[in-house]
Design a protein around this motif. Structure first.
Motif, PDB file in Angstrom:
ATOM      1  N   THR A 109     143.094 -13.250 -37.782  1.00  0.00           N
ATOM      2  CA  THR A 109     143.374 -12.493 -39.010  1.00  0.00           C
ATOM      3  C   THR A 109     142.355 -11.381 -39.261  1.00  0.00           C
ATOM      4  O   THR A 109     142.615 -10.469 -40.029  1.00  0.00           O
ATOM      5  CB  THR A 109     143.387 -13.415 -40.243  1.00  0.00           C
ATOM      6  N   ILE A 110     141.179 -11.482 -38.642  1.00  0.00           N
ATOM      7  CA  ILE A 110     140.124 -10.480 -38.850  1.00  0.00           C
ATOM      8  C   ILE A 110     139.456 -10.166 -37.510  1.00  0.00           C
ATOM      9  O   ILE A 110     139.209 -11.075 -36.710  1.00  0.00           O
ATOM     10  CB  ILE A 110     139.035 -10.988 -39.830  1.00  0.00           C
ATOM     11  N   VAL A 111     139.183  -8.887 -37.273  1.00  0.00           N
ATOM     12  CA  VAL A 111     138.452  -8.471 -36.065  1.00  0.00           C
ATOM     13  C   VAL A 111     137.358  -7.492 -36.479  1.00  0.00           C
ATOM     14  O   VAL A 111     137.587  -6.630 -37.325  1.00  0.00           O
ATOM     15  CB  VAL A 111     139.385  -7.766 -35.044  1.00  0.00           C
ATOM     16  N   SER A 112     136.181  -7.653 -35.905  1.00  0.00           N
ATOM     17  CA  SER A 112     135.107  -6.679 -36.110  1.00  0.00           C
ATOM     18  C   SER A 112     135.158  -5.659 -34.974  1.00  0.00           C
ATOM     19  O   SER A 112     135.145  -6.044 -33.805  1.00  0.00           O
ATOM     20  CB  SER A 112     133.736  -7.369 -36.103  1.00  0.00           C
ATOM     21  N   VAL A 113     135.207  -4.376 -35.332  1.00  0.00           N
ATOM     22  CA  VAL A 113     135.316  -3.325 -34.315  1.00  0.00           C
ATOM     23  C   VAL A 113     134.401  -2.148 -34.657  1.00  0.00           C
ATOM     24  O   VAL A 113     133.904  -2.049 -35.765  1.00  0.00           O
ATOM     25  CB  VAL A 113     136.760  -2.771 -34.236  1.00  0.00           C
ATOM     26  N   VAL A 114     134.213  -1.266 -33.682  1.00  0.00           N
ATOM     27  CA  VAL A 114     133.694   0.060 -33.999  1.00  0.00           C
ATOM     28  C   VAL A 114     134.826   1.041 -33.721  1.00  0.00           C
ATOM     29  O   VAL A 114     135.840   0.690 -33.114  1.00  0.00           O
ATOM     30  CB  VAL A 114     132.422   0.435 -33.211  1.00  0.00           C
ATOM     31  N   SER A 115     134.623   2.257 -34.180  1.00  0.00           N
ATOM     32  CA  SER A 115     135.676   3.271 -34.174  1.00  0.00           C
ATOM     33  C   SER A 115     136.428   3.395 -32.847  1.00  0.00           C
ATOM     34  O   SER A 115     137.655   3.386 -32.811  1.00  0.00           O
ATOM     35  CB  SER A 115     135.034   4.603 -34.552  1.00  0.00           C
ATOM     36  N   THR A 116     135.682   3.492 -31.734  1.00  0.00           N
ATOM     37  CA  THR A 116     136.364   3.700 -30.452  1.00  0.00           C
ATOM     38  C   THR A 116     137.201   2.490 -30.045  1.00  0.00           C
ATOM     39  O   THR A 116     138.221   2.635 -29.394  1.00  0.00           O
ATOM     40  CB  THR A 116     135.364   3.974 -29.323  1.00  0.00           C
ATOM     41  N   MET A 117     136.733   1.303 -30.408  1.00  0.00           N
ATOM     42  CA  MET A 117     137.529   0.117 -30.089  1.00  0.00           C
ATOM     43  C   MET A 117     138.865   0.195 -30.814  1.00  0.00           C
ATOM     44  O   MET A 117     139.908  -0.135 -30.265  1.00  0.00           O
ATOM     45  CB  MET A 117     136.821  -1.151 -30.569  1.00  0.00           C
ATOM     46  N   LEU A 118     138.802   0.624 -32.057  1.00  0.00           N
ATOM     47  CA  LEU A 118     140.014   0.694 -32.868  1.00  0.00           C
ATOM     48  C   LEU A 118     140.998   1.660 -32.222  1.00  0.00           C
ATOM     49  O   LEU A 118     142.199   1.379 -32.119  1.00  0.00           O
ATOM     50  CB  LEU A 118     139.641   1.138 -34.290  1.00  0.00           C
ATOM     51  N   GLN A 119     140.485   2.790 -31.737  1.00  0.00           N
ATOM     52  CA  GLN A 119     141.346   3.761 -31.065  1.00  0.00           C
ATOM     53  C   GLN A 119     141.985   3.140 -29.823  1.00  0.00           C
ATOM     54  O   GLN A 119     143.185   3.294 -29.579  1.00  0.00           O
ATOM     55  CB  GLN A 119     140.509   4.997 -30.698  1.00  0.00           C
ATOM     56  N   GLN A 120     141.175   2.429 -29.061  1.00  0.00           N
ATOM     57  CA  GLN A 120     141.717   1.795 -27.851  1.00  0.00           C
ATOM     58  C   GLN A 120     142.756   0.730 -28.186  1.00  0.00           C
ATOM     59  O   GLN A 120     143.744   0.566 -27.469  1.00  0.00           O
ATOM     60  CB  GLN A 120     140.589   1.158 -27.036  1.00  0.00           C
ATOM     61  N   LEU A 121     142.508  -0.007 -29.265  1.00  0.00           N
ATOM     62  CA  LEU A 121     143.480  -1.034 -29.661  1.00  0.00           C
ATOM     63  C   LEU A 121     144.807  -0.388 -30.025  1.00  0.00           C
ATOM     64  O   LEU A 121     145.874  -0.873 -29.638  1.00  0.00           O
ATOM     65  CB  LEU A 121     142.944  -1.844 -30.854  1.00  0.00           C
ATOM     66  N   LEU A 122     144.740   0.736 -30.744  1.00  0.00           N
ATOM     67  CA  LEU A 122     145.972   1.432 -31.139  1.00  0.00           C
ATOM     68  C   LEU A 122     146.696   1.964 -29.909  1.00  0.00           C
ATOM     69  O   LEU A 122     147.920   1.851 -29.797  1.00  0.00           O
ATOM     70  CB  LEU A 122     145.651   2.577 -32.101  1.00  0.00           C
TER      71      LEU A 122
ATOM     72  N   TRP B  62     138.522 -15.379 -37.129  1.00  0.00           N
ATOM     73  CA  TRP B  62     137.810 -14.106 -36.922  1.00  0.00           C
ATOM     74  C   TRP B  62     137.534 -13.949 -35.430  1.00  0.00           C
ATOM     75  O   TRP B  62     136.957 -14.846 -34.817  1.00  0.00           O
ATOM     76  CB  TRP B  62     136.517 -14.121 -37.719  1.00  0.00           C
ATOM     77  N   LEU B  63     137.947 -12.831 -34.874  1.00  0.00           N
ATOM     78  CA  LEU B  63     137.746 -12.571 -33.454  1.00  0.00           C
ATOM     79  C   LEU B  63     136.409 -11.867 -33.227  1.00  0.00           C
ATOM     80  O   LEU B  63     136.151 -10.811 -33.792  1.00  0.00           O
ATOM     81  CB  LEU B  63     138.898 -11.715 -32.910  1.00  0.00           C
ATOM     82  N   ALA B  64     135.571 -12.486 -32.375  1.00  0.00           N
ATOM     83  CA  ALA B  64     134.282 -11.891 -32.016  1.00  0.00           C
ATOM     84  C   ALA B  64     134.363 -11.386 -30.591  1.00  0.00           C
ATOM     85  O   ALA B  64     134.400 -12.176 -29.646  1.00  0.00           O
ATOM     86  CB  ALA B  64     133.157 -12.918 -32.145  1.00  0.00           C
ATOM     87  N   THR B  65     134.418 -10.086 -30.461  1.00  0.00           N
ATOM     88  CA  THR B  65     134.451  -9.490 -29.128  1.00  0.00           C
ATOM     89  C   THR B  65     133.140  -8.730 -28.911  1.00  0.00           C
ATOM     90  O   THR B  65     132.788  -8.334 -27.822  1.00  0.00           O
ATOM     91  CB  THR B  65     135.688  -8.567 -29.000  1.00  0.00           C
ATOM     92  N   VAL B  66     132.405  -8.570 -30.022  1.00  0.00           N
ATOM     93  CA  VAL B  66     131.074  -7.965 -29.988  1.00  0.00           C
ATOM     94  C   VAL B  66     130.068  -9.049 -29.580  1.00  0.00           C
ATOM     95  O   VAL B  66     130.331 -10.227 -29.739  1.00  0.00           O
ATOM     96  CB  VAL B  66     130.740  -7.370 -31.379  1.00  0.00           C
ATOM     97  N   PRO B  67     128.926  -8.654 -29.021  1.00  0.00           N
ATOM     98  CA  PRO B  67     127.995  -9.672 -28.494  1.00  0.00           C
ATOM     99  C   PRO B  67     127.352 -10.505 -29.602  1.00  0.00           C
ATOM    100  O   PRO B  67     127.034  -9.984 -30.663  1.00  0.00           O
ATOM    101  CB  PRO B  67     126.918  -8.852 -27.784  1.00  0.00           C
ATOM    102  N   LEU B  68     127.129 -11.769 -29.311  1.00  0.00           N
ATOM    103  CA  LEU B  68     126.450 -12.654 -30.257  1.00  0.00           C
ATOM    104  C   LEU B  68     124.967 -12.294 -30.388  1.00  0.00           C
ATOM    105  O   LEU B  68     124.316 -12.722 -31.332  1.00  0.00           O
ATOM    106  CB  LEU B  68     126.587 -14.119 -29.840  1.00  0.00           C
ATOM    107  N   PHE B  69     124.441 -11.514 -29.429  1.00  0.00           N
ATOM    108  CA  PHE B  69     123.033 -11.117 -29.575  1.00  0.00           C
ATOM    109  C   PHE B  69     122.875  -9.923 -30.509  1.00  0.00           C
ATOM    110  O   PHE B  69     121.762  -9.497 -30.791  1.00  0.00           O
ATOM    111  CB  PHE B  69     122.363 -10.851 -28.210  1.00  0.00           C
ATOM    112  N   HIS B  70     124.004  -9.370 -30.974  1.00  0.00           N
ATOM    113  CA  HIS B  70     123.971  -8.366 -32.036  1.00  0.00           C
ATOM    114  C   HIS B  70     124.354  -9.038 -33.346  1.00  0.00           C
ATOM    115  O   HIS B  70     125.104 -10.000 -33.360  1.00  0.00           O
ATOM    116  CB  HIS B  70     124.991  -7.258 -31.763  1.00  0.00           C
ATOM    117  N   ILE B  71     123.920  -8.464 -34.453  1.00  0.00           N
ATOM    118  CA  ILE B  71     124.238  -9.078 -35.744  1.00  0.00           C
ATOM    119  C   ILE B  71     125.740  -9.031 -36.009  1.00  0.00           C
ATOM    120  O   ILE B  71     126.288  -9.943 -36.661  1.00  0.00           O
ATOM    121  CB  ILE B  71     123.411  -8.461 -36.895  1.00  0.00           C
TER     122      ILE B  71
ATOM    123  N   PHE C 177     147.853 -10.615 -40.205  1.00  0.00           N
ATOM    124  CA  PHE C 177     146.602  -9.945 -39.832  1.00  0.00           C
ATOM    125  C   PHE C 177     146.110  -9.169 -41.032  1.00  0.00           C
ATOM    126  O   PHE C 177     146.847  -8.391 -41.622  1.00  0.00           O
ATOM    127  CB  PHE C 177     146.816  -8.999 -38.646  1.00  0.00           C
ATOM    128  N   ARG C 178     144.826  -9.386 -41.426  1.00  0.00           N
ATOM    129  CA  ARG C 178     144.460  -8.794 -42.709  1.00  0.00           C
ATOM    130  C   ARG C 178     143.222  -7.922 -42.736  1.00  0.00           C
ATOM    131  O   ARG C 178     142.942  -7.294 -43.759  1.00  0.00           O
ATOM    132  CB  ARG C 178     144.375  -9.878 -43.785  1.00  0.00           C
TER     133      ARG C 178
END
Lengths: 500, 500
Positions: free
Chosen positions: B237-250, B191-200, B262-263
């Protein structure tokens, strides 16, 4: 943190159209399983079954049995599961002890037996008759309280007196989640239940099915050919087995092997012999050996395939939420030293039904004293040396020597009795009895007949060996492991005249 | 049922050699992570940190931060996690409110800020300095009590006064197991964590890693190119994102797509625009939309990919152990009707730290009142209309910014959009839109026309304000209340009076 949604109700709302149970040509989705169990629940309620009532189930594996089990949860009744092989006397004891209000059974098979009981114990109904009952509105249990008792299963333990093991909703949930954390959880998983639902090995599969949203393929009983067929053609990915079943599956399989998607033989009931493990490895069949009991709601210690050949004979390590240690006179002993296996975890029973004394004896400070003997190696792997007080495992059924001895001692001609396991090609182990006779004229057949009337068939000793005395220690306690010294070698005949 | 083994201690004993965390070229196994956190725990203890103490962590994502978080659990201290973007005043408030005994930080970056605080609040130490401390023996917490507080995170909520959300050991466990029951758990998961660990959203990945025995790939911050690279080359295999991140990834991905292993894109922070969903579907990228918050310890409602295109805009259904309902003035409302979203489950916070009043206001009868507005459709799927504090009331009509933004984002020339209320003499409030354009040639009239075709007149933005970027927090979530800072003074610019 103590309330979660009713498992099946929730599952049916999450994934209504997934297959919940498949048996022969029959399939039920989670929505259908839920609908049918709600229907049965309404009939049970209309006829007086209430939350907290103990209701007995005496059935073979079937869709109807699964439906009934979830119907009882919808009402909040406590389900008492009885082994189908019980004799009338054994069943009567459990009905009385559990204060069951009603016994539901798949009638045609057990009618003669139930006739005996009906006068004594009251409410007994066939599943067919129950289906004809009037329905009515009922207060559906929408949330499960995790510390409430869901199911009861009887085990005999050391004293020979069967005790009802309480399994809470929480025990079942933690058992299922603990198993998933260890074995993983795949989208295409399907678990084959060929073990009885009245045992925790079978029931726990049904619970996982609903908790995971996973298809359960249900068999009435174990049939190696049918199991292999379903692994090949029905996408089964996990099967729960005991050692002898695994051997039979391999024999039946011959030169073939399983599809690459098959991912777990969960093997309980004692260590798997090395040649069987080697053959499974050769065929690419992953075997997870496991140790568990009714009191732990199925697995508590499991060995992963990676470690299987490195740690031959080990049952593995305690699952993520569980702990295991070895004690001697209530003191933890160091690695390598044998002692009693004690376990702890949220899947462990809170105790025995209507039996505070047995509860206090078994559970101390949150730790369940299993009565089994074993040790932990330097890496923390558990090796089970002996099941509790010489527990005999015969074809996956637990057989308690003390229970058989108690029956034998009721015979007027028997002065003393001791029961021990004998190896058996088909069943793994079978019980044999050593008896000291008061009246030498009694025959082996007479004793076997006597036992057969009082004990389920798998408990009836396969041999009666007449001896002049039994090995007893200074406190006059039977030393069962020394009975083995009297044991004939496997394959030798006419072994019952050992004392000659 | 309330005690389980210390998560990392147990994990290190079960699978010591699996990779726990990978960051850039650094890797730690579970045994190493455990060893290093035990070392830090012993230093903290030798210097006065005790079970039950609140200890503040003010750090960016790093191995050291992960080690520190588990060290604090080994002692039984309560970890208070602070957002790195806090101003000194905001941080001072949280330190005082949580009664933190010590603040640990990655020094070089935040020294000037901390200088301000050190006199006022006492104990502050850099992670580097802490590593130099003397070690000593300490009482290791071997079992976690599920209802004890593990971590605290501050949220502002509707009032603007930050409240410390209590997250217990049980909340974290149930959150992790609930996620696995929904998304499955595969042997090769990472699982890829690119979001801060100080957030849930970030911390929950770290907890899942230890509870599942799963590799976590940790990034200091979101970088589309690096994320795509790691999905391609590191078996993520798993990434946590918000909408804009997903757009940028695409966008960054271009013509390429992800490996078949990747699932899951677990997408929080509001609905994903239809074109983005469609593109993910085309590329075979499974998107699980989810709704959750600090108070629910991450996900509580999640939408499976099967349903994603059937239930566009929905956040899904409540996870297995969770419940969601919609209430209006404390009464449950029928399907299709909007109201406040209330949730329940063993992953839901027991309340706010040192703030009984806020706790009593938010949690009633076991149900957390989220303050968010939404509805359930006939099939039980949740649609989140808006976070309550962003609600715009215009001429008596409810206007939900998220709904307008979703429409604007469908316009091919709009890269990002945020909607906020503007005071209006006639209507009380009217919505105005802030847009980041991909194509600068598009006119305000064109955008208004586009919106008018898709939205009731009262929802159409009364102004379209072109900006170069939108205010987003560390988790990349739009901070709508900060849009107000971009707002022209009433009457100061030419207004597009749509009512004419």
């Amino acid at each position: 943190m103590n309330l979660v949604p009713n498992f099946l109700l929730k599952r049916a709302s999450l994934t209504p159209n997934r297959i919940a149970i498949e048996m022969d040509q029959q399939k039920l989705t989670f929505a259908q399983l839920n609908q049918r169990s709600l229907d049965i629940a309404s009939k049970l309620y209309a006829n007086g079954v209430r939350a907290g009532d103990a209701i007995s189930v005496f059935m073979k594996n079937s869709m109807e049995m699964a439906i009934l089990l979830f119907a009882l949860k919808h009402i909040g009744a406590i389900t008492v599961l009885h082994n189908l092989r019980l004799t009338p006397n054994e069943l009567a004891f459990q009905l009385k002890n559990s204060r069951s209000k009603l016994l539901v059974t798949d009638a045609e098979k057990v009618n003669p037996l139930l006739k005996v009981l009906v006068e004594e114990e009251g409410g007994i109904i066939s599943m067919d008759a129950l289906s004809q009952w009037e329905a009515g509105p009922f207060p559906l249990v929408e949330e499960f309280q995790l510390d409430l008792v869901d199911t009861i299963m009887y085990t005999s333990g050391t004293t020979g007196h069967p005790k009802g093991v309480k399994q809470t909703y929480g025990n079942h949930f933690w058992s299922a989640s603990g198993s998933a954390l260890n074995l993983g959880l795949y989208e295409k998983d399907a678990w084959l239940a060929t073990v009885p639902l009245f045992h925790i090995s079978g029931l726990s599969i049904l619970m996982r099915g609903v908790i995971y949203g996973m298809r359960v393929v249900l068999h009435e009983k174990f049939d190696a050919e049918k199991v292999n067929e379903d692994i090949m053609s029905k996408g089964v990915t996990i099967v729960s087995v005991v050692s002898t079943m695994l051997q039979q599956l391999l024999d039946e399989l011959g030169e073939k092997t399983y599809p690459g998607t098959f991912r777990c033989m969960l093997a309980g009931g004692g260590p798997i012999p090395l040649p069987v493990l080697k053959e499974c490895e050769k065929k690419g069949i992953p075997v997870f050996q496991t140790y568990g009991m009714t009191e732990t709601c199925s697995q508590i210690v499991t060995l992963s395939p990676e470690a299987a050949l490195l740690k031959i004979g080990s049952a593995g390590k305690a699952l993520f939420s569980c702990q295991v240690k070895i004690v001697d006179e209530n003191k933890e002993v160091p690695a390598g030293q044998a002692g009693e296996i004690v376990v702890k975890g949220p899947n462990v029973t809170p105790g025995y039904f209507h039996n505070e004394e047995a509860t206090t004896r078994a559970i101390k400070d949150g730790w369940l004293h299993t009565g089994d003997i074993g040790y932990l190696d330097e890496d923390g792997f558990l090796y089970v040396l002996d099941r509790r007080n010489d527990l005999i495992i015969s074809g996956g059924e637990n057989v308690y020597p003390a229970e058989i001895e108690a029956v034998l001692l009721e015979h007027p001609s028997i002065g003393d009795a001791g029961v021990a396991p004998m190896e058996d090609d088909r069943w793994g182990q079978v019980p044999v009895a050593f008896v000291v006779l008061k009246n030498l004229d009694v025959s082996e057949d007479e004793i076997v007949d006597f036992a057969s009337q009082r004990l389920a068939r798998y408990k009836v000793p396969k041999k009666i060996l007449k001896v002049t005395e039994l090995p007893r220690n200074a406190a006059n306690k039977l030393v069962r492991r020394r009975l083995m010294e009297y044991m004939p070698k496997p394959g030798s005949t006419r072994s019952h005249d050992h004392e000659d």
